[in-house]
Design an enzyme around this catalytic site. Sequence first.
Site, PDB file in Angstrom:
ATOM      1  N   CYS A   1       0.801  -1.176   0.023  1.00  0.00           N
ATOM      2  CA  CYS A   1      -0.022   0.037   0.027  1.00  0.00           C
ATOM      3  C   CYS A   1       0.723   1.337  -0.177  1.00  0.00           C
ATOM      4  CB  CYS A   1      -0.863  -0.144   1.158  1.00  0.00           C
ATOM      5  SG  CYS A   1      -2.137  -1.475   1.254  1.00  0.00           S
ATOM      6  N   ASN A   2       2.292   1.063  -0.648  1.00  0.00           N
ATOM      7  CA  ASN A   2       2.928   2.452  -0.592  1.00  0.00           C
ATOM      8  C   ASN A   2       3.601   2.418  -1.922  1.00  0.00           C
ATOM      9  OD1 ASN A   2       5.005   4.309  -0.182  1.00  0.00           O
ATOM     10  ND2 ASN A   2       5.500   3.672   1.950  1.00  0.00           N
TER      11      ASN A   2
END
Length: 496
Positions: free
Chosen positions: A402-403
């Site tokens: 999620c980055n």
Amino acid sequence: MAANENKNLEGDYERFIARYPEYAKTTAVDHLRSTDYRRLDEQEQVYLDFTGGSLYAESQLEQHLALLRSGVFGNPHSTNPTSTAATELIEHTRKSVLSYFGASADDYILVFTPNASGGLKLIGESFPFTSGSRLLLAFDNHNSVNGMREFARAKGATLAYAPLLAPSLRLDMGLLDAHLNQADPAFENLFAYPAQSNFSGVKHPLDLVDRAQDKGWRVLLDAAAYAPTNRLSLTVVRPDFITVSFYKMFGYPTGVGALLIRRSTFPKLSRPWFGGGTVDFASVQGQAHVLSRNEAAFEDGTLNYLSIPAVEIGLRHIQAIGIDLISERVRCLTGWMLDELLALRHGNGHPMVRVYGPTTTEARGGTLTLNLYDPQGHLLDYRRVEELAGKKGISLRSGCFCNPGVGEIAEGLTEDDMRAALALGSEVNLRTFARLMENRGHKSAGAIRASVGLVSNFADIWRLLQFVADFRDQTSLAIGAVTFDIESCRIIRDGS
Ligand SMILES: Cc1ncc(COP(=O)(O)O)c(C=O)c1O
């Protein structure tokens, strides 16, 4: 474990202790692991996803259960005895959290949220962005911070990203300053960055908080990946907003996080709606409402009133171990893991592992993101590596965590690559993206993450290193094809 293996482990432990003698001062954790976390070794689990979530101790559960057994707790939105009992526990926990972070109730308001993302969304939607405002985000932000840009854009604010340097994956301080200098203090500007990267483990400097505030910015410090293994003292840094998830700090309870808001900043926020529990007064005929003037304004509906008291139990648990001791232990294990992974070579002398970001423990935490390569330097499928690790009882994480920003920089993906991916329209997901990047110069679109935390031990790292060493002279063909895929951070098994 076979006698031979045991001997090897002991021999490697001697080398480890010689290089990281400070580890020997953390043996209290080994005792704790054999009692409060005995299930790990009983089940031969090697848990290396502490950045995903920490693990709870049995004693946390026991204390929580004893508390629930001993009382009668009702919905806190009332004044009856059971409601008051729940309110007292919540307010006690609120004080404990503030005190844990060294924040005085005169300076900070603490809002209970479902998780860190919940707190980030609250700030995104209530920050007073206007067309003169700026939102500055670090490239290295979790998507729950990136998502704040949608609120800023909708209100006409200018969005900018502070870039990272490769290969260190640290913020480019020159360019960051240039961005910070662009704020017009007549408007409300927000700078949001993580105290620690959930991708590379980089600890971004905490003194950026002051530096940005001095230049006319409000600062949101995302401490979700930092707080579990580091001391965060709000007497030293005083961001306007701080977000954490408690399960990342001590494993239990899930479903509770915190948003700390500086009291002086609080009146600037404006909530776009009201709901149960957030108002002092609301009328249907008058079609008006008066929002509460404290944290209640941000706590929508009924709080997770049975789980919140478990937060105080969790805080006491890590206080008893000592956050500085946890930090030190994590530093030693991370250092050893880095040294040994980077030293791994194929028979032809080519490196087996590429670690993204810092390769020493200087200003970095216990999160390591890496990829494995075959002897010819071709990437091995990180999903297959995670799958094979799973078969050995090793819990790793793979994907983009999620980055996406830091992943794009780490893996050398360009704006053109991203445009090509977005041209796929609704067909774009991690699977199609990975295939596309493979076709655009064999680039990787994801990686493997191993992260250590409060009860990690030397044997966990040893077993990981043994597992990785088994890829010596292996090719993609030899390791076989993956049987699952990841789409939007969800696992899809073949046939499901
Ligand atoms: C740095 C960082 N920020 C925010 C989050 C979001 O946390 P949650 O999923 O608990 O809302 C995470 C979760 O991995 C994280 O690592």
